[in-house]
Design a protein around this motif. Structure first.
Motif, short mmCIF file in Angstrom:
data_model
loop_
_atom_site.label_atom_id
_atom_site.label_comp_id
_atom_site.label_asym_id
_atom_site.label_seq_id
_atom_site.Cartn_x
_atom_site.Cartn_y
_atom_site.Cartn_z
N GLN A 74 0.71 -1.34 -0.04
CA GLN A 74 0.08 -0.13 0.15
C GLN A 74 0.98 1.15 0.14
OE1 GLN A 74 -2.74 -0.44 3.28
NE2 GLN A 74 -4.16 -1.74 2.05
N SER A 75 2.10 1.19 -0.28
CA SER A 75 2.93 2.27 -0.40
C SER A 75 2.53 3.18 -1.77
CB SER A 75 4.53 1.78 -0.75
OG SER A 75 4.78 1.25 0.29
N ILE A 76 2.72 4.30 -1.45
CA ILE A 76 2.66 5.33 -2.72
C ILE A 76 4.18 5.64 -3.16
CG2 ILE A 76 1.63 7.41 -3.40
CD1 ILE A 76 -0.42 7.20 -1.37
N ALA A 123 -2.70 2.59 -9.57
CA ALA A 123 -2.44 1.23 -8.79
C ALA A 123 -1.90 -0.02 -9.40
CB ALA A 123 -3.95 0.76 -8.12
N LEU A 143 -0.05 -4.15 -3.11
CA LEU A 143 -0.42 -2.88 -3.96
C LEU A 143 0.68 -1.93 -3.78
CD1 LEU A 143 -2.63 -1.30 -5.51
CD2 LEU A 143 -3.47 -1.03 -3.31
N THR A 145 1.20 2.10 -5.31
CA THR A 145 0.50 3.07 -6.22
C THR A 145 1.76 4.02 -6.68
OG1 THR A 145 -1.48 2.91 -4.94
CG2 THR A 145 -1.21 4.84 -6.26
N PHE A 151 0.39 15.77 -1.59
CA PHE A 151 -0.89 15.81 -0.47
C PHE A 151 -0.19 15.78 0.92
CE2 PHE A 151 -1.44 11.55 -1.86
CZ PHE A 151 -1.25 10.83 -0.87
N LYS B 57 0.97 7.72 4.49
CA LYS B 57 0.52 7.98 3.11
C LYS B 57 0.24 6.55 2.74
CE LYS B 57 2.39 12.06 1.05
NZ LYS B 57 3.12 12.65 0.05
N ARG B 58 -0.86 6.03 2.24
CA ARG B 58 -1.24 4.98 1.78
C ARG B 58 -2.35 5.17 0.44
NH1 ARG B 58 -3.63 1.64 6.79
NH2 ARG B 58 -4.57 0.45 5.12
N GLY B 59 -2.22 4.06 -0.14
CA GLY B 59 -3.14 3.97 -1.34
C GLY B 59 -3.91 2.49 -1.10
N VAL B 60 -4.96 2.46 -1.35
CA VAL B 60 -5.84 1.40 -1.17
C VAL B 60 -6.81 1.15 -2.52
CG1 VAL B 60 -5.69 0.95 1.33
CG2 VAL B 60 -7.32 2.33 0.08
N ILE B 61 -7.21 0.06 -2.84
CA ILE B 61 -7.93 -0.19 -4.01
C ILE B 61 -9.09 -0.96 -3.64
CG2 ILE B 61 -6.56 0.26 -5.92
CD1 ILE B 61 -6.41 -2.58 -6.23
N TYR B 76 -11.65 -5.43 -1.54
CA TYR B 76 -10.85 -6.12 -2.54
C TYR B 76 -10.40 -7.37 -1.88
CZ TYR B 76 -7.49 -6.58 -6.03
OH TYR B 76 -6.73 -7.05 -7.27
N GLN B 81 -12.23 -1.90 3.65
CA GLN B 81 -11.29 -0.79 3.98
C GLN B 81 -12.00 0.56 4.07
OE1 GLN B 81 -7.60 -0.10 4.56
NE2 GLN B 81 -8.58 1.89 5.57
N LEU B 111 -9.51 3.89 -6.46
CA LEU B 111 -8.10 3.85 -5.90
C LEU B 111 -8.43 5.23 -5.01
CD1 LEU B 111 -4.91 3.58 -5.55
CD2 LEU B 111 -4.83 4.89 -7.52
N LEU B 113 -6.16 7.49 -2.24
CA LEU B 113 -4.84 8.04 -1.63
C LEU B 113 -5.19 8.78 -0.55
CD1 LEU B 113 -3.14 8.84 -4.96
CD2 LEU B 113 -3.15 6.46 -3.98
N GLY B 114 -4.52 8.50 0.68
CA GLY B 114 -4.50 9.38 1.88
C GLY B 114 -3.75 8.95 2.90
N ARG B 128 -7.20 12.14 -2.33
CA ARG B 128 -7.69 11.91 -3.65
C ARG B 128 -8.39 10.59 -3.99
NH1 ARG B 128 -4.51 14.81 -7.19
NH2 ARG B 128 -4.63 14.12 -9.45
N ILE B 132 -11.29 3.88 -10.92
CA ILE B 132 -10.51 2.74 -11.84
C ILE B 132 -10.93 1.74 -12.42
CG2 ILE B 132 -8.17 3.60 -10.79
CD1 ILE B 132 -8.29 0.94 -9.14
#
Lengths: 151, 235
Positions: A74-76, A123, A143, A145, A151, B57-61, B76, B81, B111, B113-114, B128, B132
């Motif tokens: 879940q890294s960006i 993603a 995952l 991204t 931000f 910071k993390r991104g999830v889908i 997912y 989440q 997706l 991002l936050g 964000r 997707i």
């Protein structure tokens, strides 16, 4: 003669009492001693009893481990190229799948690996599959991204 | 010999003092164990406290399965989440244009991002939200590893026992596009494939023909050693 006989009986009795007393005096001391570690016998090939052969398993008995050290799930990331680092067994075949590409590499003698991969914008599910020469398999997904948004 | 002296000598070994070494009692051990546990718990609590107070910071889908006020629930691969958003959250549609929160619909792939929430680790504060297509984030190629048990001499087909089910036999097809390589990615000829080879097959499942596996790439991971040819001796 009688005097000597009495003396012999008395001495014999005393010797008997002395030995009995010594035995009982020493016995509790033995019980108080720290127990010695139990030695477990390792069965040798000759001592192993025959076991029934089970039917062929439908699922592989996989002892292979696989872990990804970097990047974290879940890294960006802000770059399209990243280095994936992790570990598995020594000299294991690895397949790394990004959404659009498939990479092939192997672990070193210590089981470590590092491979540079390209990411798509947004993603990316990264699937890593490790397979050893015995066909043991381990899989993991993460995952990542790729985004330059601030931000 | 004096009988009294003899008596004294006989009794002496039975009453000799023995050295007593102090040993830790079970009470002491329990106390040490309790202290250890308390310290371990305190360390764990402190680590949790530190990691929770630093938003990361993390991104999830996931597919949007629930939408209520400013809270989304994404799912997912059977994991959910929670995502919170506000008026400052940038929302991007599938065409990469900014859109309104009213366009967020259940069933959409998203997706998010936050930043992780300091109090609730399962809550992501979205900065964000991007619509997707979830089918595009995964590589469609599948992997099978197994051992070749038969290679056709007339057709570009071989039989494989997969490592996932040793009672099963799969027919693997190859075509001129199929790449055959060894573990170091050296190209090999598909004619070199033989019974006993351990291989990894990469293929793309064909929904119209699910029983056919057309290999895209074959990686040979182990070949059985060739049988040594007996050499004629000098005799």
């Amino acid at each position: 003669m009688i005097k000597e006989l009495f003396l012999a009986i008395i001495l014999g009795a005393l010797l008997g009492f002395g030995l009995t007393g010594s035995y009982f005096a020493l016995k509790p001391q033995k019980n108080n001693q720290t127990p010695s570690p139990t030695v477990t016998s390792i069965p040798t090939a000759a001592t192993v009893s025959p076991v029934a052969v089970s039917p062929t398993p439908t699922e592989p008995i996989s002892s292979l481990k696989l872990s990804i050290d970097s990047p974290l799930n879940q890294s960006i990331v802000a770059t399209s190229k990243i280095e994936l680092q992790g570990s598995s067994g020594p000299d294991v075949s690895l397949i790394v799948q990004t959404p659009t590409r498939t990479y092939q590499t192997n672990t070193d003698k210590n089981g470590s690996f590092a491979i540079e991969i390209d990411l798509e914008s947004g993603a990316n599910i990264i699937k890593v599959t490790a397979i050893d020469s015995e066909l043991n398999q381990a899989d993991t997904t993460l995952l990542i991204t790729y985004s330059t948004a601030k931000f | 010999m004096n009988p009294l002296l003899l008596l004294a000598l006989l009794i002496t070994p039975a009453t000799s003092p023995s050295a007593i070494t102090p040993r830790p009692t079970t009470d002491n051990l329990e106390e040490i164990q309790k202290i250890r546990q308390a310290v371990q718990e305190k360390v764990k609590e402190k680590i949790k406290e530190i990691t929770q107070t630093i938003p990361t910071k993390r991104g999830v889908i996931g597919e949007l399965i629930n939408l209520k006020d400013n809270l989304l629930v994404l799912e997912y691969e059977n994991q959910t989440q929670e995502i919170s958003f506000d008026d400052n959250t940038v929302i991007i549609d599938a065409k990469r244009n900014k859109t309104k929160s009213s366009n967020i619909k259940v069933g959409q792939g998203i997706l998010a991002l936050g930043l992780t929430n300091q109090e609730n680790n399962n809550l992501l504060e979205a900065k964000r939200l991007v619509f997707i297509d979830l089918s595009l984030v995964n590589n469609p190629q599948q992997i099978i590893a197994g051992q070749i048990i038969d290679v056709s001499k007339t057709l570009p087909v071989f039989t494989l026992i997969p490592n996932t089910d040793k009672d099963k036999q799969l027919q693997i097809k190859t075509d001129p596009k199929t790449k055959v390589v060894d573990r170091k990615e050296n190209a090999l000829d598909s004619k070199n494939l033989k019974s006993g080879d351990k291989v990894i097959i990469l293929y793309k499942p064909d929904p119209k023909n699910p029983k056919t596996i057309l290999a895209i790439k074959i990686i040979t991971i182990l070949s059985p050693a060739p049988t040594p040819t007996p050499k004629p001796t000098g005799n």
